[in-house]
Design a protein around this motif. Structure first.
Motif, PDB file in Angstrom:
ATOM      1  N   ARG A  19       0.792   5.401   1.185  1.00  0.00           N
ATOM      2  CA  ARG A  19       0.074   6.376   2.006  1.00  0.00           C
ATOM      3  C   ARG A  19       0.746   7.738   1.841  1.00  0.00           C
ATOM      4  O   ARG A  19       1.963   7.849   1.925  1.00  0.00           O
ATOM      5  CB  ARG A  19       0.115   5.947   3.467  1.00  0.00           C
ATOM      6  CG  ARG A  19      -0.644   6.866   4.391  1.00  0.00           C
ATOM      7  CD  ARG A  19      -0.529   6.434   5.824  1.00  0.00           C
ATOM      8  NE  ARG A  19      -1.177   5.137   6.000  1.00  0.00           N
ATOM      9  CZ  ARG A  19      -1.020   4.371   7.067  1.00  0.00           C
ATOM     10  NH1 ARG A  19      -0.224   4.750   8.048  1.00  0.00           N
ATOM     11  NH2 ARG A  19      -1.629   3.218   7.166  1.00  0.00           N
ATOM     12  N   HIS A  79      -4.170   9.873   2.814  1.00  0.00           N
ATOM     13  CA  HIS A  79      -4.834   9.028   1.828  1.00  0.00           C
ATOM     14  C   HIS A  79      -4.006   7.765   1.625  1.00  0.00           C
ATOM     15  O   HIS A  79      -2.785   7.827   1.527  1.00  0.00           O
ATOM     16  CB  HIS A  79      -4.989   9.780   0.503  1.00  0.00           C
ATOM     17  CG  HIS A  79      -5.820   9.052  -0.483  1.00  0.00           C
ATOM     18  ND1 HIS A  79      -7.178   9.053  -0.434  1.00  0.00           N
ATOM     19  CD2 HIS A  79      -5.480   8.271  -1.528  1.00  0.00           C
ATOM     20  CE1 HIS A  79      -7.653   8.317  -1.416  1.00  0.00           C
ATOM     21  NE2 HIS A  79      -6.630   7.826  -2.093  1.00  0.00           N
ATOM     22  N   GLU A  80      -4.689   6.627   1.556  1.00  0.00           N
ATOM     23  CA  GLU A  80      -3.999   5.349   1.390  1.00  0.00           C
ATOM     24  C   GLU A  80      -4.626   4.593   0.225  1.00  0.00           C
ATOM     25  O   GLU A  80      -5.839   4.528   0.098  1.00  0.00           O
ATOM     26  CB  GLU A  80      -4.116   4.538   2.673  1.00  0.00           C
ATOM     27  CG  GLU A  80      -3.269   3.309   2.684  1.00  0.00           C
ATOM     28  CD  GLU A  80      -3.240   2.661   4.047  1.00  0.00           C
ATOM     29  OE1 GLU A  80      -3.383   1.434   4.087  1.00  0.00           O
ATOM     30  OE2 GLU A  80      -3.073   3.377   5.051  1.00  0.00           O
ATOM     31  N   ARG A 139       0.849  -1.194   0.000  1.00  0.00           N
ATOM     32  CA  ARG A 139       0.000   0.000   0.000  1.00  0.00           C
ATOM     33  C   ARG A 139       0.884   1.242   0.000  1.00  0.00           C
ATOM     34  O   ARG A 139       2.026   1.197   0.440  1.00  0.00           O
ATOM     35  CB  ARG A 139      -0.913   0.014   1.219  1.00  0.00           C
ATOM     36  CG  ARG A 139      -1.796  -1.225   1.300  1.00  0.00           C
ATOM     37  CD  ARG A 139      -2.759  -1.185   2.452  1.00  0.00           C
ATOM     38  NE  ARG A 139      -3.835  -0.221   2.338  1.00  0.00           N
ATOM     39  CZ  ARG A 139      -4.871  -0.322   1.521  1.00  0.00           C
ATOM     40  NH1 ARG A 139      -4.952  -1.335   0.698  1.00  0.00           N
ATOM     41  NH2 ARG A 139      -5.815   0.590   1.506  1.00  0.00           N
TER      42      ARG A 139
END
Length: 125
Positions: free
Chosen positions: A55, A64-65, A53
């Motif tokens: 971020r 926001h990820e 992921r």
């Protein structure tokens, strides 16, 4: 008579270079304006349960990820910084490379053609 046709040919080539160059410069400006809302920032690479992921902070000071479905073959270590380009109003639209990355080629081509058109006019003028 030969001199007149050479002057006419030079004028046509100069006008063609100038017209094409200005058209390319205007096109480059329009493309850049279309991507005006894209922002460059640094994201942190996270690995949770084998899923990658990214971020980052948005321009609205939110975190926001997003999932990173296809990281590069040797994936960066967890916690490493990755450069990300995202749309300021829609942060889920993101890319690892600038969406306008080839714009310099359009701008340079336009500038060279305008310069050649002006130079032809000055030399032959």
């Amino acid at each position: 008579m030969t001199e007149l046709s050479e002057m006419a040919r030079t004028g046509v080539v100069s006008a063609a270079c100038l017209t094409a160059g200005w058209a390319l410069l205007v096109a480059a400006l329009l493309v850049r304006c279309l991507y005006a809302w894209w922002v460059r920032t640094s994201a942190v690479h996270l690995v949770e349960d084998g899923r990658h992921r990214l971020r980052w902070h948005t321009t609205r000071y939110e975190i926001h990820e997003e999932p990173w479905p296809h990281p590069p073959s040797p994936a960066p270590e967890a916690g490493a910084e990755v450069t990300v380009y995202y749309h300021a109003r829609h942060p889920w639209r993101w890319a690892l490379v600038a969406p306008y990355r080839w714009l310099w080629l359009l701008t340079a081509s336009g500038a060279v053609l305008v310069g050649a058109g002006l130079l032809i006019r000055l030399v032959r003028g």
